[in-house]
Structure formats: C-alpha cells, structure tokens
Scaffold this active site. Structure first.
Site, short mmCIF file in Angstrom:
data_model
loop_
_atom_site.label_atom_id
_atom_site.label_comp_id
_atom_site.label_asym_id
_atom_site.label_seq_id
_atom_site.Cartn_x
_atom_site.Cartn_y
_atom_site.Cartn_z
CG HIS C 57 -8.66 -10.89 -25.46
ND1 HIS C 57 -9.55 -9.85 -24.80
CD2 HIS C 57 -8.61 -10.59 -26.80
CE1 HIS C 57 -9.85 -8.94 -25.49
NE2 HIS C 57 -9.44 -9.27 -26.98
CG HIS C 216 -11.89 -5.56 -26.88
ND1 HIS C 216 -13.15 -6.38 -27.35
CD2 HIS C 216 -11.05 -6.25 -27.65
CE1 HIS C 216 -12.87 -7.23 -28.07
NE2 HIS C 216 -11.47 -7.30 -28.47
#
Ligand SMILES: Nc1ncnc2c1ncn2[C@@H]1O[C@H](COP(=O)(O)OP(=O)(O)O)[C@@H](O)[C@H]1O
Ligand SMILES: Nc1ncnc2c1ncn2[C@@H]1O[C@H](COP(=O)(O)OP(=O)(O)O)[C@@H](O)[C@H]1O
Ligand SMILES: [Mg+2]
Ligand SMILES: [Mg+2]
Ligand SMILES: [Mg+2]
Ligand SMILES: [Mg+2]
Lengths: 330, 216, 330, 216
Positions: C57, C216
């Site tokens: 991320h 995700h």
C-alpha cells in the site's frame, strides 16, 4: 481502454481544471491557450522559467510550477508538443521584465514549437534544451539525444537560482551545466495507452522489456527478455557511467523515476540496487529522489538519472520549493 | 477542368481539406501504426485534429481576403495541432499567407510558387533535408518538381501525375532510411523497415489534391 | 509477472533497504523484526504513533513516518498484517514514556496482530481502528467496514496533535473523530499482482470495473461495465454522502487517492468531477489531497475519501509535516 | 501403531509439519484461488511460509523440553506468518506451550486436551464462532469431537476417522455461508458459493495428521 475519462476530447481540459482546483493556493490554470502559472505574479527582477511539452508526463511540468521552480508550464495534447501561442501567452503572463528562460526537452516537435513561441514573444528570452537520455547515440548531424527525467532536476535547480535573483544568462549557464552533468536511461515493462488511440502504443510479450525506452512509449535500444532488477539496473548504470565518467568519489544525486504504473516498493528496490552498484564503483550518492516525476501515462517501468553535483548544484537543489509535486523547506 | 484563377480560393482550400480528411480517415489505422512503430503514435490524431479545425473555419474565413484567410488557417494549424506536424504545417501556411500579391488572382504558377516557398520555410524550421526520414523526403522533391513544371510551363495534368508518382516513390523510400531528424532518429537501426508517418500523411495529402485538380 | 525484483523472498527487505537509504535524513529501517522509525528519538512527553499493515500500500505507512505524523510503521508481507513482535519492538524503540497509540485498519488480521502486539508491549498504549470504507455494510455482528484511505488522514491529523503535546487520550479521541467523519469508496480497473503469486489476483474483463474494491484486490460491491468518470464518481459520492450526511455548506477535505497504476491526469479529472458534483450538492471543499497514498501495488483505479472538517481537524491538517511521502510547512 | 507417549514429541511435530507441507503444496493452487475469490490471495503463502519456518526449526528445538520447543514454534509462527493465520495459529501454539505438565508424557488424551485448549484460545482471539465462514467452522467442531472422544474414552482410530469426516463436512459447509468475520465478510452475498480458504487449509492439516496417526 480503461481510464477515468468522460469524453476523449475533454480529457486534458477536465484534468487541468481539476489540477487547478486542487492546488488553487499556489497555481492557476489558463485555458485557450492553456498554461499553468503561479498564483502570485512573478516578482520584479526575477527571471521567469517556462517549460512545457506534451501531456502524459505528469506531474511534469504543471506539477513543478510554484515557488523555487517554474513560473509557468505549457501542456500540449498527450505526447504532442504544445503550440507556440501557449508559450507566447505564458511568457506574456509571467514575465516581470527580467526575461524568460524556456526549458525544452530535445524532441523536434518541442524544439520547433518553442522556437516559434520564442520568436512570437517580444520580450527578452532564451532557451535551454535538455538531452540527458544516454540510450540514444548523440551526434551533431542528428536530432541527438532525448530530453527526459533530468529535466525535472534542471527545473528545480535553475528554479532556485532564478528565485534568488540569478540573471537570465546565469540561469541558462546553470541549466546547461546540470543537463551536461546528468545522464538517464529507462526501461519499460508495459506500454502506455494514449486516450485518443484507445489502445496500447506497442505490444510487448509477457516476459519482455523495452530497454532504453523513451517517455512516449517510443522504442528504445532493444527489446529483451526481462531480467532481475540488479541486472537491469547494472546495465542502465553502465550506460550512464560510460557517458558521465564521474571522478572517484564525485558527489552525485541519484534519481529513480517511475514511468507511472510501477509501485513505489519497486522503485525503492531499484534505488537499493543502484546504491549498491554505484558504491561498489566508488560513486558517492549525496542526494536522492525516488518517485513518479517524469512519467509516460500508465506505463510500467522506471528510469535512473545520475547527476554529478558541485556545490552550486547542491545548494540550489536543497533550496526551498513549493509546487504541487515537489515541496520542501516551506 | 479547373479555371486557372480558382487555385487557392478559399472554397478550393476548404474543399481540399474535406477531401483530405476523407482520405486520411480511410488510412488512419495505417498512419497511426506507423507513428507507433517509430514515433509516439500521435501523428494521426495531430493530422485529424488539424483538418477538423481547418474545416470548422469555413464560416469564419469564407468572406475574408485570401491573405487573411490563409493567416487564420495558419494560426489555427499552429495553435491547434502541436507536435512536429503543427509547427511544420503551421510554418507552411504562415509562409503562404505572407506571399505577395494575394489580392490578385492566384493562377497555377502562382500556386506552385506559394507551395515551393512554403516547403522552403518548413525546411528552414525543421532543418531536415532529403534523406533524413521525415515528411521532407516527400515534400522537397515534390516542391522541386513543381518548380520544374512552373519554369518549363509544362502541361499541368501530366505534371501533376508526375508529382503523384514522385510523392509515392519518395514516401516509400523512407522505409529503408536511417532517421536523423524527428523522433525516429532516436531509434538508430531499428527505424529501418518502417515508412515515416509524416512522409505517408504528406504523400496522401499531395495525392488527394493532385487527383482532385486533375479530375476537375 | 513483470516487476523490478531479484528474488521474491528478498523483495520486501530490499525495498525497505532502498527506502531507508533514500530517506536516511529522516527515517531508519530496522529489519528482524522490521519497522520504520524516525531518525530522531521521539521527544519526551510526546505520544508515539505507530501504524502498520500488510505491504503493498506504499507510501502507506512507512512513507508517513516523520515529524508531524507517525513515529513508526510496521510493514507486513505483501497484503499480510504485520506480526506482533514488530509492533512490540517498534513500541519499545519509540516510546518516550508518554505512551503509544496504535493506528490499525479494520481487517481481522491487523486487529488480531496489533492486539497481540499491544498485549506483549508493557508500556502504556491504546489503539484506534479505522473503518472508513462505505462500500461495505457496517454491523456490530460482523467485522464491519474496512479501513482504507482515510487512515492517511487520521495519521496526518493525529500526528500533528501528538507533535503538539496532545495526550494519549486526546490523540485517540481526535483519531476516532476523524475516522467517524470520513467515508471512502474505491473502484478498480485492473487487478494487482502479489509478487509471491506471480499472477493477477483477479481476472477482469477489458470493459469491466470492480466497484467498491478493497485495497488488496478483494472483490467489492459489484462487478460492472466501465462507465464515464462522472458516473463512477457520482456513484461513489452517493454512497459516501448517504453515509456521512454532511450539513449544508459543511467544510470538507476531498481526497482522491490513486490505487497505484492510474496516472495523475486521471486522478485530477476525478477530482474535477467530484468537485462539480459536490458543489452541486452544497458541500464545501476547503482542503484537497490528490495522489497515490494508499495503494494496491500496481492496481489501476482510485478511491475517493470525503472528510468533514471542524476547526480542530483543519488546524491539525494544516500543521507542518515532514515524511517521505507527505511534506509541507518545513 | 503409534505409542501413546509419542504424541506431541518434537519428532512427531516436525514430521507432521513435513507431511502437512507436502499436502498443502499439492493443494496450493486451490487454496490460493480460494483466498483470491473471497480474500486477498495471500493465505497459501502465509501457510507455506509458516510450515517452512517450523520445519527449519528442527535443529534448534530437537533437544529442548517440549514446553520450550512449543514456545519456540509459537513465536516463530507468530512472527513469521503475519495476517489472520499468523495470529490465529500463533495463538494456538502459545496455548499449547502453556499447557501444564508438559514435562510428563503426552498421551492421546492429553494431546486432545491441548488441541481443545488451543482452539478455544483461537476462538477468543478471533471472536469467530461456528457459522461465520472461517477456519473456526472446521476447528470448533473438530475440537468438540476430540473432547467427546476423550471423555468417552472412544477407540482412537475410529474417533480420528470421525474427525476426518467432520472436518471435511464442515469445510464444505462454509461454501454456502455468508461471512461475518475475516476478509470475506466485506463481500456480503458475493462470498456465497466459495469455500473459506482457512477452512480448507485447516481441514487439510487435520486430515493429514489424523491419517498419519491412524496409519502408524
Ligand atoms: N525536424 C523535422 N523536419 C521535418 N519533419 C519532421 C521533423 N521532425 C519530425 N518531422 C516529421 O513529423 C512527423 C511526426 O509528426 P507528429 O507525430 O505529428 O509529431 P511528433 O513527432 O512531435 O510526435 C515525422 O514522421 C516526420 O515526418
Ligand atoms: N476473526 C477470525 N477468526 C477466525 N478465523 C479467521 C478470522 N479472520 C480470518 N480468519 C481466517 O483466516 C483466513 C485467511 O487467512 P489469511 O489469508 O492468512 O489472512 P488475511 O485474511 O489476513 O489475509 C480466512 O479464510 C479465515 O478462515
Ligand atoms: Mg508527439
Ligand atoms: Mg508523433
Ligand atoms: Mg492478507
Ligand atoms: Mg488472505
């Protein structure tokens, strides 16, 4: 083609509008002809820096307009050099009397359009042309090398000098020095997709990369099988070092630039590989820049730029800057 | 057959632009692919945008004196296209607009002169000569042929057929050249085997105009 | 899979090393257990903020370590919550006695690992859990909503309060307020590729998008045909406004976040669309953030976060910050 | 047939880990796909990494007292896996390592007790009960069955065959559940029709251990 887009024809205008709104504290966007300029008028006696080029390389150049960097940027259509009237209008808008320095990447479209813009602008002006891409053979008989990521460094470093009262001539001299001290080479894993085209610019196999790619998806030195990062980075650095020939322990700035679609984790891994290789060759890294600064739309890939730094370059690199995409010290 | 005096009338210019637009659209995917092969892929969009902008000018320029109309076209081409083609074709029209005696009738000979001067201006702007794998490989020989036709007072129809042939040959000749100007110059040996996109679009433009003049 | 990578197993370690080298002026990287911390020791009396989560991320969270934001960040494997010993070690390293506030995104792996880390750490500590993703139904019987991009805002705003002497309790209260005032929703055009997997996490058609996607590559609300940006943005904002119900002319911060592979031009176009829609609904935008801050590897897509702002939030948002990925005022 | 006293010997643990590794590797692409369908796709890597790390501990722990060995495994699982599975399986081994009287022989009954306590600790950690579409859908019923076997002093082999059956049924039962815990809970109705990855990996682990014990 999957993009956040409403109508292909409105793509740039809408994006520029959004850019203007998101950064209305420091810049303003003019349309027809389109240019981005600082919100505050250039102070008297300060040389104005204007750059520009085809769109699709964001944050370059609009993201570099602001204190300590550019006074204006002229965005062309995607991958098409901007038109002379943009440069003329931008120059008229920002010049405070100390003259305008145009910063141009070495592509024939950019060169010709900036030249015409400069001819059309009646005020004092001069230009520098960046050509840092060592993937391309240099020669006085040809267009020569492409101007790519080192343009970012030129704009930052000359921007600081201009902010601190450097004359048009001094700014030009420093810009040319930075350009001469910099070498860049890039590699692409995927193509980019020009909105108007709606499909990728080139086909590339699942296990291939384009070595020495340009920032418009133009082909590079060769098409190769993909390799471990360290091999890729080693080959890029060989080409750059061959060209720059830094002295033992010469100070450098290492700039790992993402092409747009490669995650930061990978860029930092490239940075790590590059550090190790450079250190093993006795090159000292004193400054760093890692991120997406000179992109090719959503292309996956990266370029590495090495800049040999003297005190003047370091001082101007470190000076405060406040733009949409680069900010420190203020 | 076209009346001598109608060359370069505003009507003539706009109707040629429309003809060209049709031909360029028909060959769009080929031109696009050519600039993707050895350039950055935008050439077709630059040309299409330019044609659209010029055609849209019809209402604005139809009652203007020729010099003014050409200047309006020049500024639109220059500001509306961008890239190498914008600068080069803009330069062409600026030169045309500056031609002397545009308030008088433009006959075939005068039209040739204007084109020859326009190509000369492009050559100065781009600093590319024949053999560098650009549109100049088509435009310079065409301009030389026009100059020959004009100087020898050759028969127009036959002359234009020769122009068509030259344009095509020279366009094809860019295929095996190394490029030294323009984006393709960054490719070195890899540029070989691909026709230059600007050479192809220029050849199509010339082909269209010549055929339309011949058939009128 | 095309990535800058040497060996899959070394990917994170090498990337962290590069990150540490590129930003050695402000942060340091610890390996085994791995955490990123500020270069300078946390000053006495200052509450320490620690966040973390699966890698992939970036720049979140390591890129937010520095003055005015986090004291440490614990990166897990790609998309896997970090392990408790990382949080414990980071807490022991940074805590200056004023206690530690853990900032945790609401995923069961993160919750459980942070809980265990907190249990293993003997010093004073507390936690806040972000859950701003309005794509997911909230419910006390379920895990509830995901914590996504608003986590960036929480870290910045609470970071400023901590820097200025806020107590552990005050920091927690502010963090929970920011989280409660924020709503986010995202959309993906392409999948991401986890290095260990070597292939995309999900298949998606050339004309499809995943609406309400997680960070995700987890599926979202629904799979849809791709639509014009304005339609997508309108649907996202509907979901957010439904949830946040801002008052007429309430001040907001509008955050357009890229998932990693979408160019800035598109993000600014999304920003423009969002501005227009929000303005038409009487929502006032007083602050903006546009860029790749909470990404999903190379996924193409974006999320929009709207944060309702009171004076306390604005003051702490504006305060100086100096991290690798967010910097202003210093 | 296995000697009662060999349950939970370090040898036993490591050799089970090796068996499990083989089975997990054989089913890797299925498990990966399950977590890609309703999660984030990392479950298989988490499990494989955990097994590798535990097996690598062999040399370190082989001469340690059982409690110490289990604690070493627990810390490795906890620190080396991450994600939901790391926390949950780590919790399981921490509970095991804390079991009283580990310096005495661990017979089947004691082994059952340790597993039952371990699952209880997992349930407390994850706050998920049966019916929430997680690995607990397999582990809780299995633990209840073990407790029944232990309390009734049932024949081990038959008991373990029943455990195998329960694990499989419960794993399959997650397919049509709505998820309320874990990542799949974010999916709402879309989670239906997919087996939970943690349920599948847990079932494979149980299946492997039971069969190996039965066949020894
Ligand atoms: N210096 C030059 N002189 C003449 N023609 C040029 C020059 N540079 C480029 N060209 C022509 O321009 C064409 C490309 O035009 P276009 O794609 O519109 O612009 P750009 O190259 O800026 O993307 C080339 O195919 C070539 O024919
Ligand atoms: N709160 C919970 N309690 C029990 N099991 C859970 C819980 N949350 C998730 N799980 C299990 O964990 C599995 C996913 O593990 P893994 O993919 O390794 O971690 P993550 O979900 O963090 O990516 C799920 O399939 C589910 O069986
Ligand atoms: Mg171009
Ligand atoms: Mg082109
Ligand atoms: Mg995970
Ligand atoms: Mg998972």
């Amino acid at each position: 083609m999957k993009k956040f887009i409403n109508k292909t024809d409105d793509f740039l205008k809408e994006s520029l509008n959004g850019f203007g709104k998101a950064h209305s504290d420091i810049i303003q966007v003019n349309l027809e002809p389109s240019f981005v300029s600082r919100k505050n008028k250039t102070k008297e006696g300060k040389v104005s820096l204007i750059s520009g080029g085809g769109s699709g390389h964001e944050p370059m150049h609009g993201g570099f307009v602001g204190h300590g960097m550019l006074d204006a940027a002229c965005p062309g259509f995607v991958f098409s050099a901007p038109a002379p009237d943009q440069m003329q209008a931008a120059a008229e808008h920002v010049d405070s009397g100390a003259g305008v320095l145009f910063i141009v990447k070495n592509y024939s479209g950019d060169i010709m359009n900036f030249q015409m813009g400069a001819e059309m602008y009646s005020g004092k002006n001069d230009s520098i042309v960046t050509n840092d891409d060592v993937a391309v053979e240099d020669s006085t008989f040809t267009t020569g090398r492409r101007g790519v990521a080192a343009t970012v460094l030129v704009e930052k470093i000359v921007g600081s000098l201009a902010e601190n009262g450097g004359s048009l001539e001094e700014c030009k001299t420093l810009g040319e020095k930075v350009n001469k001290n910099a070498g860049t080479m890039g590699v692409a894993f995927t193509s980019c997709t020009v909105p108007a085209a709606g499909k990728p610019t080139f086909d590339i196999g699942d296990d291939e990369m384009e070595f020495g790619v340009g920032i418009h998806g133009e082909p590079g030195r060769k098409r190769e099988k993909i390799q471990p990062s360290k091999t890729i980075v080693g080959n890029i650095l060989d080409a750059i070092l061959d060209n720059l020939k830094p002295e033992k322990n010469e100070k450098t700035l290492l700039f790992v630039n993402g092409m747009g679609g490669t995650p930061l984790t990978e860029l930092y891994l490239v940075y790590d590989d590059a550090c190790q290789i450079l250190q093993s060759k006795g090159v000292e890294i004193t400054r760093s820049l890692v991120g997406n600064y000179c992109t090719s739309l959503e292309m996956q890939g990266a370029s590495i730029t090495l800049l040999k730094c003297d005190e003047e370059i370091l001082k101007n690199w470190d000076a405060p800057v406040h733009t949409a995409a680069m900010r420190w010290g203020m | 057959m076209k009346k001598e005096t109608e060359f370069m009338s505003i009507n003539f210019l706009i109707s040629q632009a429309k003809n060209i637009q049709k031909v360029i659209d028909e060959n769009a995917s080929e031109i696009e692919a050519l600039d993707q092969n050895i350039g950055d892929g935008d050439h077709i969009f630059n040309i299409q945008r330019g044609l659209k902008l010029v055609i849209e000018l019809e209402g604005t320029i139809k009652d203007l004196p020729l010099a003014k109309a050409l200047n309006t076209i020049a500024m639109k081409v220059l500001s509306g296209i961008g890239g190498s083609s914008g600068a080069l074709f803009g330069t062409f029209f600026i030169s045309m607009a500056k031609s002397p005696d545009l308030d008088k009738d433009v006959n075939f000979s005068k039209a040739c002169e204007m084109i020859i001067d326009g190509v000369k201006a492009m050559k100065e702007r781009g600093k590319a000569d024949v053999g560098e794998k650009t549109m100049m490989d088509v435009l310079i020989p065409v301009s030389e042929k026009l100059s020959e036709i004009k100087n020898n007072n050759s028969e127009m129809k036959q002359g234009l057929n020769e122009v068509i042939k030259i344009a095509e040959d020279r366009m094809l000749s860019t295929k095996d050249m190394l490029a030294t100007k323009g984006r393709a110059s960054f490719l070195g040996e890899r540029a070989k085997g691909h026709i230059d996109p600007g050479a192809r679009s220029s050849q199509l433009i010339i082909d269209t105009i010549c055929k339309s003049v011949i058939n009128q």
